[in-house]
Design a protein around this motif. Structure first.
Motif, PDB file in Angstrom:
ATOM      1  N   VAL A  33       0.934  -1.173  -0.152  1.00 32.82           N
ATOM      2  CA  VAL A  33      -0.251  -0.163  -0.167  1.00 32.82           C
ATOM      3  C   VAL A  33       0.766   1.141  -0.323  1.00 32.82           C
ATOM      4  O   VAL A  33       2.119   1.213   0.366  1.00 32.82           O
ATOM      5  CB  VAL A  33      -1.252   0.052   1.298  1.00 32.82           C
ATOM      6  N   ALA A  34       0.578   1.861  -1.276  1.00 29.04           N
ATOM      7  CA  ALA A  34       1.379   3.776  -0.822  1.00 29.04           C
ATOM      8  C   ALA A  34       1.395   4.400   0.179  1.00 29.04           C
ATOM      9  O   ALA A  34      -0.255   4.700  -0.697  1.00 29.04           O
ATOM     10  CB  ALA A  34       1.385   3.497  -2.678  1.00 29.04           C
ATOM     11  N   VAL A  35       1.325   5.217   0.538  1.00 27.62           N
ATOM     12  CA  VAL A  35       1.111   6.401   1.225  1.00 27.62           C
ATOM     13  C   VAL A  35       1.357   7.428   0.364  1.00 27.62           C
ATOM     14  O   VAL A  35       2.060   7.886  -0.018  1.00 27.62           O
ATOM     15  CB  VAL A  35       1.702   6.253   2.806  1.00 27.62           C
ATOM     16  N   ASP A  78     -10.398   6.142   0.524  1.00 32.12           N
ATOM     17  CA  ASP A  78     -11.290   5.827  -0.737  1.00 32.12           C
ATOM     18  C   ASP A  78     -11.032   4.608  -1.951  1.00 32.12           C
ATOM     19  O   ASP A  78     -11.316   3.828  -2.090  1.00 32.12           O
ATOM     20  CB  ASP A  78     -12.160   7.145  -1.233  1.00 32.12           C
ATOM     21  N   MET A  79      -9.224   4.900  -1.699  1.00 33.52           N
ATOM     22  CA  MET A  79      -9.196   3.726  -3.270  1.00 33.52           C
ATOM     23  C   MET A  79      -8.276   2.549  -2.595  1.00 33.52           C
ATOM     24  O   MET A  79      -7.838   2.017  -3.099  1.00 33.52           O
ATOM     25  CB  MET A  79      -8.049   4.862  -4.007  1.00 33.52           C
ATOM     26  N   LEU A  80      -8.574   2.395  -0.650  1.00 32.75           N
ATOM     27  CA  LEU A  80      -7.286   1.398   0.077  1.00 32.75           C
ATOM     28  C   LEU A  80      -8.567   0.372  -1.189  1.00 32.75           C
ATOM     29  O   LEU A  80      -9.704   0.200  -0.346  1.00 32.75           O
ATOM     30  CB  LEU A  80      -7.471   1.788   0.926  1.00 32.75           C
ATOM     31  N   LEU A  90       3.434  -1.335   4.242  1.00 38.32           N
ATOM     32  CA  LEU A  90       2.805   0.341   4.389  1.00 38.32           C
ATOM     33  C   LEU A  90       4.277   0.663   3.222  1.00 38.32           C
ATOM     34  O   LEU A  90       5.227  -0.070   4.237  1.00 38.32           O
ATOM     35  CB  LEU A  90       2.278   0.999   4.910  1.00 38.32           C
ATOM     36  N   VAL A  91       4.008   1.118   2.269  1.00 39.03           N
ATOM     37  CA  VAL A  91       5.053   2.470   1.660  1.00 39.03           C
ATOM     38  C   VAL A  91       5.303   3.326   1.969  1.00 39.03           C
ATOM     39  O   VAL A  91       4.238   4.149   1.338  1.00 39.03           O
ATOM     40  CB  VAL A  91       4.859   1.716   0.167  1.00 39.03           C
TER      41      VAL A  91
END
Ligand SMILES: O=P(O)(O)OC[C@H]1O[C@H](OP(=O)(O)OP(=O)(O)O)[C@H](O)[C@@H]1O
Ligand code: HPA
Length: 194
Positions: A33-35, A78-80, A90-91
């Protein structure tokens, strides 16, 4: 602006980060998951160096709106994608106060992930505000405000291919420019007076 890490050093660091992540997961499927927005450059480089089967998602977290100090943290999920029963990584670009990572880890856990780990390009050498620490880190850096390779100051500099320290006078100058800038009046533009 003083260059802290050049393009070659950054890519070497990301390669080593990917190797550590590969070694940890041993080919197990992973949800990364891109932060957003800061991790955008790191993320694109990192996921192409990982060997396991990957699902890719994004979450947005923002607390440094317009400055060098953290303010209130706003998170948009919203896009998770679905995280139930998944191993999640998590990145993010930087671990500074640590508050962003603490909040996002909790959100991922609450979504039913089987495990949550985190990978950061940078960790600042400072006292962090939270007990949590990132699991994988490419570089430890001094406690200075840095830009480039995804990191911004007032939404600028993310596209620099290197990482640089933004000096106090440059911060002050950019702040003045912003304070002096008048918002555009659309009616004045339409009437030719803008
Ligand atoms: O450890 P912390 O003190 O919480 O700081 C780290 C966070 O700050 C930055 O995001 P920012 O709020 O600037 O939003 P951005 O990703 O859109 O630049 C960075 O991308 C991390 O997500
Ligand atoms: O040093 C930084 N630079 C840019 N964004 C940041 N977000 C937290 N720390 C930083």
């Amino acid at each position: 602006m003083r260059v802290l890490l050049n393009e070659t050093q950054l890519l070497d660091g990301v390669r080593q980060l990917a190797a550590k992540i590969d070694e940890h997961y041993q080919g197990r499927p992973l949800t990364v998951v891109a932060v957003m927005t800061g991790s955008v450059v790191l993320f694109a480089d990192l996921i192409r160096m990982l060997s396991m089967p990957l699902r890719v998602g994004v979450i947005q977290a923002s607390s440094y709106r317009g400055g060098v100090k953290a303010g209130e943290l706003a998170v948009d999920t919203d896009m998770l994608l679905d995280l139930q029963g998944r191993d999640v990584l998590l990145v993010d670009d930087i671990f500074d106060t640590g508050r962003t990572l603490e909040r996002l880890t909790k959100i991922v856990q609450d979504r039913g992930a089987q495990s949550v780990q985190s990978a950061m390009l940078l960790r600042k050498q400072r006292t962090h505000d939270v007990p949590i620490r990132p699991d994988f880190v490419a570089f430890e850096i001094p406690d200075e405000f840095v830009v480039g390779y995804g990191l911004d100051y007032r939404d600028m500099y993310r596209n620099l291919p290197y990482l640089a320290i933004l000096d106090e006078d440059e911060i002050a100058r950019t702040s003045e420019t912003h304070a002096a800038a008048k918002p555009i009046d659309p009616q004045a533009v339409a009437s030719g007076n803008g």
